[in-house]
Design a protein around this motif. Structure first.
Motif, mmCIF file in Angstrom:
data_model
loop_
_atom_site.group_PDB
_atom_site.id
_atom_site.type_symbol
_atom_site.label_atom_id
_atom_site.label_comp_id
_atom_site.label_asym_id
_atom_site.label_seq_id
_atom_site.Cartn_x
_atom_site.Cartn_y
_atom_site.Cartn_z
ATOM 1 N N THR A 66 0.861 -1.032 0.076
ATOM 2 C CA THR A 66 0.096 -0.100 -0.201
ATOM 3 C C THR A 66 0.833 1.032 -0.006
ATOM 4 O O THR A 66 0.515 2.329 -0.785
ATOM 5 C CB THR A 66 -0.755 -0.003 1.246
ATOM 6 O OG1 THR A 66 -1.801 -0.991 1.144
ATOM 7 C CG2 THR A 66 -1.809 1.320 1.330
ATOM 8 N N SER A 72 -14.506 4.993 0.557
ATOM 9 C CA SER A 72 -13.167 4.784 0.557
ATOM 10 C C SER A 72 -12.374 6.008 -0.054
ATOM 11 O O SER A 72 -12.954 6.630 -0.892
ATOM 12 C CB SER A 72 -12.543 3.483 -0.169
ATOM 13 O OG SER A 72 -11.385 3.346 -0.456
ATOM 14 N N THR A 79 -11.726 0.051 4.474
ATOM 15 C CA THR A 79 -10.356 0.517 4.302
ATOM 16 C C THR A 79 -10.491 1.772 3.829
ATOM 17 O O THR A 79 -11.230 2.241 3.067
ATOM 18 C CB THR A 79 -9.591 -0.347 3.392
ATOM 19 O OG1 THR A 79 -8.315 0.007 3.611
ATOM 20 C CG2 THR A 79 -10.111 -0.390 1.909
ATOM 21 N N VAL A 134 -4.009 -1.073 7.464
ATOM 22 C CA VAL A 134 -4.800 -1.794 6.688
ATOM 23 C C VAL A 134 -5.481 -2.968 7.397
ATOM 24 O O VAL A 134 -5.309 -3.241 8.654
ATOM 25 C CB VAL A 134 -3.638 -2.594 5.728
ATOM 26 C CG1 VAL A 134 -2.796 -1.767 5.054
ATOM 27 C CG2 VAL A 134 -2.943 -3.426 6.426
ATOM 28 N N PRO A 135 -6.775 -3.416 6.754
ATOM 29 C CA PRO A 135 -7.535 -4.385 7.395
ATOM 30 C C PRO A 135 -6.826 -5.682 7.647
ATOM 31 O O PRO A 135 -5.863 -5.875 7.099
ATOM 32 C CB PRO A 135 -8.808 -4.599 6.645
ATOM 33 C CG PRO A 135 -8.252 -4.034 5.288
ATOM 34 C CD PRO A 135 -7.313 -2.989 5.551
ATOM 35 N N PRO A 177 -9.125 -6.209 1.517
ATOM 36 C CA PRO A 177 -10.414 -5.589 0.998
ATOM 37 C C PRO A 177 -10.844 -6.007 -0.291
ATOM 38 O O PRO A 177 -10.243 -6.194 -1.265
ATOM 39 C CB PRO A 177 -10.364 -4.290 1.304
ATOM 40 C CG PRO A 177 -8.939 -3.833 0.968
ATOM 41 C CD PRO A 177 -8.060 -5.196 1.664
#
Length: 258
Positions: free
Chosen positions: A14, A94, A197, A207-208, A212
Motif C-alpha cells: 500500500t 473509501s 479500508t 490496513v484491515p 479488502p
C-alpha cells in the motif's frame, strides 16, 4: 503465508502504491501535461486528451493495487457507464472511490477541492483536466451545467466527504440541486468495500486484517422529473431528492453492516 506476514506485505504494498501515485501525479504535472499544452492548441481537445491520460493512469494504478494483492474488486453493469453527459452519483466509503470511477468512465469530470491545486501530486492533473472546483460559489451550478452540456460525465459524491466508519450517511443538498436545476437524471453507483479500508480519518498504513474487496454496482437511472413535478419549487424538489438519495444509498450501507 501467515496472516501476520500477509498484513505486513499489504502495508508495504500500500505504501508503494501511494508513493507511485504521488510520483506519477508529479511527473504528469511537470512533463506530460506541459508537453500536451505545447502540442494541442485547442482547449477542448487538450482537456479531452488530459482526461484520457488520467483515465489510463488510474487504470494502471488499479491494476497495480490488484496485482500486488492490496485489494480485489468486481464491477456490475459497467455497460451503463458507456454514455455521455451522465450525472454520476455515488456513495463514498473509501479514499480511492474516485480513482475507480474515473478509470471506468470516459471523459470524466468531477467536483474537486480547490486545495488540490496546491498539492504537487494533484495540481497538474486537476488543472489540465478542467475539473469543476467546489469554491466557485454561485457559479458552481453553472459550471456543472456547462460540463454536462459539453458531454462530460460529471461524478459527484453527495456526501461531500467519505462515509464515517459508523456507516451513517449525511448527504449534502448540492448533488440534488445539480440534478434538479440541470434537469439531469441520475446514474447511481453503489460502492461497498469489505472489510472497510481507507475510510474517513484512517491513515493509509492502517490496513484491515484481510484483503479488502470492492464492489461497484451501476444501477438503473433515477429520473428527476417526478421530483420536479411533485414539488412547488426547485429548492423543495432538491430537498425531497436528497432525502430519497439518503435512503437509497443507506440501503447498501445497512446491507454491508448486516
Amino acid at each position: 503465508m501467515t496472516e501476520a506476514m500477509s498484513r505486513a506485505w499489504r502495508v508495504l504494498a500500500t505504501g508503494l502504491c501511494f508513493l507511485t501515485f504521488g510520483v506519477g501525479g508529479l511527473l504528469l504535472g511537470l512533463l506530460i501535461f506541459p508537453l500536451m499544452r505545447a502540442l494541442i492548441r485547442h482547449p477542448t481537445a487538450r482537456v479531452a486528451a488530459a482526461r484520457k491520460v488520467i483515465q489510463m493512469a488510474f487504470r494502471g494504478f488499479i491494476g497495480m493495487m490488484r496485482g500486488l494483492g492490496v485489494l480485489s474488486y468486481e464491477i456490475h453493469h459497467r455497460d451503463r457507464l458507456r454514455r455521455s453527459g451522465m450525472l454520476v452519483l455515488a456513495n463514498h466509503p473509501s479514499l480511492i472511490d474516485v480513482v475507480f470511477l474515473m478509470a471506468l468512465i470516459d471523459n470524466a469530470d468531477c467536483i474537486v477541492k480547490a486545495a488540490l491545486t496546491r498539492n504537487p501530486a494533484t495540481w497538474g492533473p486537476v488543472t489540465a483536466a478542467g475539473f469543476v472546483f467546489n469554491d466557485s460559489g454561485a457559479g458552481l451550478l453553472e459550471d456543472c451545467q456547462s460540463s454536462l452540456d459539453a458531454g462530460s460525465n460529471l461524478i459527484i459524491f453527495p456526501e461531500g466527504t467519505r462515509t464515517p466508519r459508523s456507516g451513517e450517511l449525511l448527504l449534502q443538498r448540492g448533488a440534488a440541486n445539480v440534478a434538479v436545476r440541470c434537469g439531469r437524471d441520475i446514474t447511481p453507483v453503489r460502492i461497498t468495500v469489505h472489510p472497510a479500508t481507507l475510510g474517513k480519518g484512517e491513515p493509509w498504513y492502517q490496513v484491515p486484517p484481510c484483503k479488502p474487496h470492492f464492489v461497484f454496482r451501476v444501477e438503473p437511472d433515477i429520473a428527476v422529473t417526478p421530483f420536479q413535478g411533485q414539488a412547488a419549487s426547485e429548492a423543495l424538489a432538491a430537498r425531497h431528492l436528497t432525502d430519497y438519495l439518503t435512503d437509497y444509498f443507506s440501503m447498501e450501507t445497512r446491507h454491508v453492516s448486516a
